[in-house]
Design a protein around this motif. Structure first.
Motif, PDB file in Angstrom:
ATOM      1  N   ARG A 288      32.722   9.737 -38.263  1.00  0.00           N
ATOM      2  CA  ARG A 288      31.448  10.134 -37.654  1.00  0.00           C
ATOM      3  C   ARG A 288      31.137  11.614 -37.859  1.00  0.00           C
ATOM      4  O   ARG A 288      29.983  12.018 -37.852  1.00  0.00           O
ATOM      5  CB  ARG A 288      31.464   9.826 -36.152  1.00  0.00           C
ATOM      6  N   SER A 289      32.182  12.406 -38.044  1.00  0.00           N
ATOM      7  CA  SER A 289      31.963  13.850 -38.198  1.00  0.00           C
ATOM      8  C   SER A 289      31.205  14.184 -39.479  1.00  0.00           C
ATOM      9  O   SER A 289      30.674  15.285 -39.620  1.00  0.00           O
ATOM     10  CB  SER A 289      33.306  14.586 -38.195  1.00  0.00           C
ATOM     11  N   LEU A 290      31.158  13.233 -40.428  1.00  0.00           N
ATOM     12  CA  LEU A 290      30.428  13.483 -41.673  1.00  0.00           C
ATOM     13  C   LEU A 290      28.940  13.658 -41.423  1.00  0.00           C
ATOM     14  O   LEU A 290      28.220  14.221 -42.263  1.00  0.00           O
ATOM     15  CB  LEU A 290      30.655  12.321 -42.653  1.00  0.00           C
ATOM     16  N   TRP A 291      28.452  13.155 -40.279  1.00  0.00           N
ATOM     17  CA  TRP A 291      27.022  13.221 -39.975  1.00  0.00           C
ATOM     18  C   TRP A 291      26.686  14.292 -38.933  1.00  0.00           C
ATOM     19  O   TRP A 291      25.612  14.277 -38.374  1.00  0.00           O
ATOM     20  CB  TRP A 291      26.525  11.852 -39.510  1.00  0.00           C
ATOM     21  N   ARG A 292      27.588  15.236 -38.678  1.00  0.00           N
ATOM     22  CA  ARG A 292      27.292  16.299 -37.728  1.00  0.00           C
ATOM     23  C   ARG A 292      26.140  17.169 -38.230  1.00  0.00           C
ATOM     24  O   ARG A 292      26.147  17.606 -39.374  1.00  0.00           O
ATOM     25  CB  ARG A 292      28.536  17.171 -37.489  1.00  0.00           C
TER      26      ARG A 292
END
Length: 517
Positions: A288-292
């Motif tokens: 999910r951190s790829l979309w921060r």
């Protein structure tokens, strides 16, 4: 104008008598004239109805009282009018009011009448000498006014012979009498049962539109025709463009976040590569951190587009041009000013996007928490860090982007626009991708410095430096290459971003009931 006046469906119904029994007039006024061939107003309605019913019956091949795509293909082919399946689909879709996939007589009549009105307006706009004819010089001038350059020889070829269907398909002559001019009858006869593919539509095809959303600060907003503004279609275009931008940015968000990380953290001592960067992000915060940072990046599309559009319209009025579409240098000026106004209005969201992209797991609970944290620790001025390089970057980005796009467009027209100036989707996407890439390449050092300035407080122990100081520091410690950190993931997202934007934009337009340009 010389030659007999022919009303709707004249290619198949020439030579008939009026219902009153009078012979058709040998000559009547040109494209603006109304009335029956004999000049008697009482005959007009029944004469036109008779012609249209005769044409409808010729096209209704299976005699079921309605025209489907197959009927049109066979019927028009028998009349010597060859159309592609896509053209026929456009005709049916434009006139199909009850959405049953075919045209009954009333829908057919409505389509032809509406279509002829559009053709008449286009003919008058092209007929700059107001002599009832269009010649090659008028075609050249009309295109040149709107930024498309072709030679007079090419214009003559377009006037003389229009190849229909595939490039090996039959040739239809618009200029039937060989005068190298097109009168109203010739113009109408060629286009009447053909989707509107005229000079203004060609310009709209070629216009560098914001649908090519690569997640950067595009500075040339969409332009809309008078009809689109009056009917409210403009906001549907904006909604479709905004939706396309949201999907495109979301799909390419991992590459965008990797770019920001490389811009801020990569150096000679920390040579972050693409695979290593993705591994580091996933290890630190999961997939999910790829979309921060993507949430705020998508959220700012709507206000930025709305402000840019309103500012662009006002600047156009201030420029005082009487052209519906601005020329290239006017578009660059108006677009850059509108982009600067929009960026000034939403710039705090740009800073938030960078901080959210750089945040560590658990650092902020969300966008509002991030904004409160910045405001309490750094003050309001922090929301405008990097503002100057951001504004300076608009000029090279917009200038190079438009210049390359126009150069590629004109090169294609000079080489390939013999039978048609319609470029096709692939050519448009290629021109948009290459020009956007060149624009980003020219403005990238300023974008990198802007991002580092926006991120200054998020890097512990980092000193406050100015734009000039940052440039000197990067050149001294990393050389010129340091100004292009993160360029690889930035370029990797261009082609998918442009392609996704275009596909989603076209589908959203269909969903919203917007006619294709």
């Amino acid at each position: 104008m010389p030659g007999a006046r022919r009303s709707l469906a004249s290619p198949v119904m020439s030579g008939v008598l009026c219902p009153c029994g009078s012979p058709r007039a040998a000559a009547t006024p040109g494209p603006g004239s109304e009335g029956s061939p004999c000049g008697r107003a009482a005959c007009e309605a029944s004469e036109q109805d008779r012609r249209l019913r005769a044409l409808f019956q010729k096209l209704d091949v299976n005699r079921d009282g309605a025209l489907c795509i197959h009927d049109l293909a066979v019927g028009l082919g028998r009349l010597g009018l060859h159309r592609t399946e896509l053209d026929l689909l456009k005709i049916v879709k434009a006139g199909d009011k009850d959405l049953d996939g075919q045209l009954d007589f009333e829908e057919f009549v409505h389509y032809l009448q509406d279509h002829e009105k559009k053709l008449r307006l286009v003919f008058k706009s092209l007929d700059k000498k107001n002599d009832g004819r269009i010649d090659a010089q008028e075609i050249v001038q009309s295109l040149r006014d709107l930024g498309v350059k072709i030679s007079e020889e090419q214009a003559e070829k377009i006037l003389k012979r229009i190849r229909t269907g595939h490039f090996w398909g039959p040739v239809t002559y618009m200029d039937k009498n060989g005068t190298m001019t097109i009168d109203w009858n010739e113009w109408r006869d060629y286009h009447l049962l053909h989707p509107v593919e005229n000079i203004p539509e060609i310009i709209l095809y070629w216009k560098h539109s914001t649908i090519f959303d690569v997640g950067e600060n595009l500075t040339v907003p969409d332009e809309f025709t008078v009809e689109e503004r009056q009917t409210g279609m403009w906001w549907r275009h904006l909604v479709a463009g905004g939706g396309a931008g949201a999907v495109s940015r979301t799909c390419t968000a991992p590459l965008d976040r990797l770019k920001v990380l490389m811009q801020v953290h990569a150096s000679r001592s920390n040579n972050m590569c693409i695979i290593g960067g993705f591994t580091q992000m996933i290890r630190e915060g999961g997939t999910r951190s790829l979309w921060r940072g993507n949430g705020i990046n998508v959220l700012k599309i709507a206000p930025e587009s709305a402000i840019k559009f309103m500012a662009y319209e006002q600047i156009k009025r201030f420029i005082g041009t009487d052209q519906e579409m601005l020329r290239i240098h006017e578009r660059l000026l108006a677009g850059s000013l509108a982009g600067a106004i929009a960026q000034s209005s939403i710039y705090p969201m740009e800073v938030l996007k960078t901080r959210m992209a750089l945040r560590k797991t658990g650092q902020y609970s969300g966008m509002l928490d991030c904004a409160k944290n910045i405001l309490s620790k750094e003050g309001m001025a922090a929301f405008y860090k990097g503002y100057i390089p951001n504004m300076l970057g608009i000029i090279p980005y917009a200038g190079i982007d438009l210049a390359v796009y126009e150069t590629l467009k004109n090169a294609w027209l000079q080489r390939y626009a013999v039978n048609s100036a319609d470029p096709g989707v692939f050519v448009l996407l290629a021109c948009g991708t290459i020009s956007s890439t060149c624009g980003q390449l020219a403005s990238y050092p300023l974008a990198l410095v802007r991002t580092r300035m926006q991120a200054q407080a998020s890097v512990e122990g980092a000193p406050e430096v100015t734009m000039r100081g940052l440039f000197k520091h990067i050149l001294k410690t990393e050389g010129a290459f340091g100004l292009y950190r993160g360029l690889a993931p930035n370029f990797m997202k261009v082609i998918p971003a442009v392609s996704i934007s275009y596909v989603v934009y076209e589908n959203l337009k269909m969903t919203l009931g917007v006619q294709s340009r």
